[in-house]
Design an enzyme around this catalytic site. Structure first.
Site, PDB file in Angstrom:
ATOM      1  N   GLU A  54       0.826  -1.214   0.000  1.00  0.00           N
ATOM      2  CA  GLU A  54       0.000   0.000   0.000  1.00  0.00           C
ATOM      3  C   GLU A  54       0.864   1.268   0.000  1.00  0.00           C
ATOM      4  O   GLU A  54       0.413   2.326   0.422  1.00  0.00           O
ATOM      5  CB  GLU A  54      -0.947   0.015   1.218  1.00  0.00           C
ATOM      6  CG  GLU A  54      -1.871  -1.175   1.335  1.00  0.00           C
ATOM      7  CD  GLU A  54      -2.925  -1.283   0.227  1.00  0.00           C
ATOM      8  OE1 GLU A  54      -2.972  -0.377  -0.631  1.00  0.00           O
ATOM      9  OE2 GLU A  54      -3.657  -2.278   0.221  1.00  0.00           O
ATOM     10  N   HIS A 109      -2.512   1.712   8.539  1.00  0.00           N
ATOM     11  CA  HIS A 109      -3.597   0.927   7.945  1.00  0.00           C
ATOM     12  C   HIS A 109      -3.761  -0.359   8.746  1.00  0.00           C
ATOM     13  O   HIS A 109      -2.785  -1.088   8.959  1.00  0.00           O
ATOM     14  CB  HIS A 109      -3.273   0.609   6.488  1.00  0.00           C
ATOM     15  CG  HIS A 109      -4.186  -0.392   5.862  1.00  0.00           C
ATOM     16  ND1 HIS A 109      -5.558  -0.235   5.798  1.00  0.00           N
ATOM     17  CD2 HIS A 109      -3.930  -1.593   5.259  1.00  0.00           C
ATOM     18  CE1 HIS A 109      -6.105  -1.276   5.192  1.00  0.00           C
ATOM     19  NE2 HIS A 109      -5.140  -2.121   4.862  1.00  0.00           N
ATOM     20  N   HIS A 129     -12.714  -3.925   4.096  1.00  0.00           N
ATOM     21  CA  HIS A 129     -11.257  -4.121   4.137  1.00  0.00           C
ATOM     22  C   HIS A 129     -10.635  -3.617   5.443  1.00  0.00           C
ATOM     23  O   HIS A 129     -10.001  -4.381   6.158  1.00  0.00           O
ATOM     24  CB  HIS A 129     -10.627  -3.413   2.921  1.00  0.00           C
ATOM     25  CG  HIS A 129      -9.157  -3.608   2.796  1.00  0.00           C
ATOM     26  ND1 HIS A 129      -8.511  -3.703   1.586  1.00  0.00           N
ATOM     27  CD2 HIS A 129      -8.177  -3.708   3.725  1.00  0.00           C
ATOM     28  CE1 HIS A 129      -7.210  -3.878   1.781  1.00  0.00           C
ATOM     29  NE2 HIS A 129      -6.982  -3.878   3.080  1.00  0.00           N
ATOM     30  N   HIS A 161      -6.656  -3.788   9.791  1.00  0.00           N
ATOM     31  CA  HIS A 161      -7.879  -4.537   9.483  1.00  0.00           C
ATOM     32  C   HIS A 161      -8.692  -4.685  10.770  1.00  0.00           C
ATOM     33  O   HIS A 161      -8.601  -5.702  11.456  1.00  0.00           O
ATOM     34  CB  HIS A 161      -7.520  -5.906   8.891  1.00  0.00           C
ATOM     35  CG  HIS A 161      -6.815  -5.826   7.573  1.00  0.00           C
ATOM     36  ND1 HIS A 161      -6.276  -6.912   6.931  1.00  0.00           N
ATOM     37  CD2 HIS A 161      -6.567  -4.767   6.752  1.00  0.00           C
ATOM     38  CE1 HIS A 161      -5.722  -6.534   5.778  1.00  0.00           C
ATOM     39  NE2 HIS A 161      -5.886  -5.235   5.659  1.00  0.00           N
ATOM     40  N   GLU A 172     -16.498  10.585  23.914  1.00  0.00           N
ATOM     41  CA  GLU A 172     -15.197  11.172  23.559  1.00  0.00           C
ATOM     42  C   GLU A 172     -14.968  11.244  22.047  1.00  0.00           C
ATOM     43  O   GLU A 172     -14.098  11.988  21.584  1.00  0.00           O
ATOM     44  CB  GLU A 172     -14.060  10.363  24.202  1.00  0.00           C
ATOM     45  CG  GLU A 172     -13.945   8.963  23.648  1.00  0.00           C
ATOM     46  CD  GLU A 172     -12.609   8.298  23.985  1.00  0.00           C
ATOM     47  OE1 GLU A 172     -12.565   7.067  23.958  1.00  0.00           O
ATOM     48  OE2 GLU A 172     -11.629   9.003  24.261  1.00  0.00           O
TER      49      GLU A 172
END
Ligand code: 2HA
Ligand code: ZN
Length: 295
Positions: free
Chosen positions: A116, A140, A211, A142, A170
């Site tokens: 990525e 990133h 994803h 999952h 919050e």
């Protein structure tokens, strides 16, 4: 100084391991990158190798010329970062055209930076520009609860932001700008990088449908904390939707306005629409019809 003795490297490794322990990085899932400060890269110069091959990034990042990044490797497991960082991670430099990178440290058994990389670098480019260089981390992961929600909520920024704000008081203070949503796209390429970096103009969080999530922030603590807060809020929503079709009570648009005033945050009005639980009710109505009709 040795790379592994530098504080930014220790923080990078700790964050990767924290993510693994949260259960966000099955197999080789997820990736992390950090835009290294000039004095930090200077301090580890002795270990950098400038003789490696220059390779194409797969996109163009003219806003990052000559910048150094620490990134996780493609196909590498977050689980292994703490055990063997020199195999799992690397330090790369972007060239003077913004189109190529060179690995200068790490990946000692070969390999490439994260698949990525285009998304990471394009997000860094946007955040560097709009925060005057303050933001340095792109992450990133999952995250299972956020991913689950992308199968049941409309894939709209307004819906994800509002639903997740409501699940923990919050939240609007932690991510007052809201959350963007990218519909399902093929990961790893330039198109999803362009779509994500466009959202990073407005938000610190972008959800990738079915994803995972991208978060951005100033440092490791803030960026990990952001991912953690959004995912926990999603977990509460998943639990709530599992117990009941509608919420009996919730935080109202006026409650949010009152909170914004006291906590001195700006909450965009586009997220403070009325009759909010409509989306959830619609979803359940549609699902009931679907189940009845298919029987
Ligand atoms: O395998 O998470 O999106 C790494 C990824 C790709
Ligand atoms: Zn992924």
């Amino acid at each position: 100084m040795k790379v592994l003795d530098a504080n930014f490297v220790k923080s990078f490794i700790r964050m990767a391991n924290d993510g693994w322990e949260q259960g966000w990085h099955e197999r080789n899932g997820g990736n992390l990158s950090y835009r290294i400060k000039p004095d930090e890269i200077e301090s580890v110069k002795e270990e950098l190798d400038e003789s490696g091959e220059w390779k194409e990034i797969g996109t163009s990042v003219p806003g990052l010329l000559g910048e150094y990044f620490m990134v996780t490797g493609s196909g590498k497991y977050f689980r292994n970062v703490i055990l063997d960082p020199e195999d799992s991670c690397c330090i790369i430099r972007v060239d003077e055209t913004g189109e190529n990178y060179q690995v200068q440290w790490g990946l000692i058994h070969g390999g490439r930076p994260t698949s990525e990389l285009p998304s990471h670098l394009m997000n860094h480019e946007v955040k560097k520009r709009i925060t005057s260089g303050k933001y340095r981390v792109i992450y990133h992961a999952h995250t299972p609860n956020v991913i689950a929600l992308t199968f049941v909520l409309p894939l709209k920024d307004e819906v994800f932001t509002r639903e997740l704000w409501e699940m923990a008081t919050e939240c609007p203070v932690v991510f007052p700008d809201g959350i963007g949503v990218v519909p399902w796209m093929v990961p790893g390429g330039r198109d999803i990088a362009v779509a994500t970096s466009k959202l990073m103009e407005d938000y610190d969080v972008a959800v990738w449908a079915h994803h995972g999530m991208f978060c951005s922030g100033e440092d490791f603590d803030l960026t990990f904390g952001l991912m953690h807060t959004v995912e926990k809020s999603a977990e509460i929503l998943v639990k709530t939707l599992s117990m009941a079709q509608t919420k009996r009570q919730t935080i109202t648009p006026q409650n949010f306005r009152d909170l914004a005033k006291d906590f001195k945050v700006k909450l965009p009005e586009k997220f403070l629409y009325e009759q909010k639980s409509k989306f959830v009710q619609d979803f359940y109505k549609k699902r009931k019809n679907l189940l009845t009709n298919n029987r």
